[in-house]
Design an enzyme around this catalytic site. Structure first.
Site, PDB file in Angstrom:
ATOM      1  CG  MET A   1    -124.296 -13.350  38.175  1.00  0.00           C
ATOM      2  SD  MET A   1    -123.255 -14.792  37.972  1.00  0.00           S
ATOM      3  CE  MET A   1    -122.452 -14.836  39.575  1.00  0.00           C
ATOM      4  CB  CYS A   2    -125.789 -14.885  31.680  1.00  0.00           C
ATOM      5  SG  CYS A   2    -124.073 -14.547  31.215  1.00  0.00           S
ATOM      6  NE  ARG A   3    -130.263 -14.045  35.565  1.00  0.00           N
ATOM      7  CZ  ARG A   3    -130.337 -14.553  36.805  1.00  0.00           C
ATOM      8  NH1 ARG A   3    -131.474 -14.518  37.468  1.00  0.00           N
ATOM      9  NH2 ARG A   3    -129.276 -15.110  37.348  1.00  0.00           N
ATOM     10  CG  ASN A 112    -126.030 -16.992  35.449  1.00  0.00           C
ATOM     11  OD1 ASN A 112    -125.290 -16.021  35.327  1.00  0.00           O
ATOM     12  ND2 ASN A 112    -126.936 -17.085  36.420  1.00  0.00           N
TER      13      ASN A 112
END
Length: 263
Positions: A1-3, A112
């Site tokens: 997962m991205c931020r 995200n």
């Protein structure tokens, strides 16, 4: 997962969100605490609004912590509204075209999460992008596809409804050809005037989303993770769509699953 992190309010230097806080976005690229992967090293990007209608973009494939140009730029550029993202790929290549945010005209968008089993439904997802927008399809991510389909669904006139309808269409594809969890997402996007954000999942695993108003700064940060410990941040509930304008916040129900069931 991205931020990711976004800001709207009185103009500030981008570094006040991206690099200076104790748990800044650059820090989260190495030490994220509220997602599956603590490392988000598959590129980064910025979109910011200034004197012109269309946003500026800066994206690269280096880890955010290792690019001195990122620190230099964020220390010099001021903006009243900007989006910043660090990427952890869910399967597509590490390339500049796959780095967020994405921009078309005055709109910028970052995301995200993931669409479950996207590789199996990618061709069908591409077909959802209207012909007049397909020239803007530069990368291969589900995130960019979701943005372009949202534009086709009427983002200009109905931001919440457009993202809801687009998400529902991807959810239908994932239920037909993909895998569970079918959708997990937070997204932030802007037309340069208002900042919008959504939090949603088809299971109990919606990625985290927070916001906080700073009276001294006269601005609001909207983030995947709080930027400092010991501060009071408001958590956005799952199944929510937020509109941020000035010091006002509007939170509405966001329910693509209802549209997916009808479809």
């Amino acid at each position: 997962m991205c931020r990711w992190a976004a800001y709207t309010g009185t103009p500030i230097f981008l570094e006040d969100i991206v690099s200076r806080p104790g748990h800044s976005l650059i820090h989260q690229s190495q030490c994220a605490s509220e997602c599956k992967s603590a490392i988000n090293a598959d590129g980064f990007g910025l979109a910011w609004y200034g004197e012109r209608e269309e946003p500026g973009l800066f994206r690269d494939i280096l880890p955010a912590w290792s690019d001195p140009n990122l620190r230099s730029l964020t220390a010099q550029v001021k903006s009243h509204l900007f989006l910043a993202h660090v990427r952890a790929s869910t399967g597509t290549a590490t390339s500049r075209n796959n780095c967020h945010p994405f921009a078309v005209g005055r709109w910028s968008f970052m995301h995200n999460g993931q669409i479950g089993g996207y590789d199996a439904l990618r061709r069908d997802a591409e077909m959802l992008i209207p012909d007049h927008l397909y020239a803007h399809r530069k990368g291969a991510t589900d995130s960019e596809a979701l943005f372009l389909v949202s534009l086709g669904e009427g983002l200009d006139e109905d931001p919440k409804g457009a993202l809801e309808r687009a998400t529902a269409r991807f959810e239908v594809l994932s239920r037909e050809k993909g895998t569970a969890p079918h959708v997990r997402m937070t997204a932030a996007f802007s037309d340069g005037t208002r900042l919008y954000a959504a939090r949603y999942a088809t299971d109990a695993g919606a990625p985290t989303l927070y916001h906080r108003w700073s009276e001294s700064r006269r601005g609001r940060a909207v983030v995947s993770e709080p930027l400092e410990t010991g501060e009071c941040w408001d958590a956005v509930p799952p199944g929510s769509f937020c509109t941020f304008e000035g010091d006002r916040v509007t939170i509405e129900r966001f329910a693509p699953a209802q549209l997916a069931r009808v479809a």
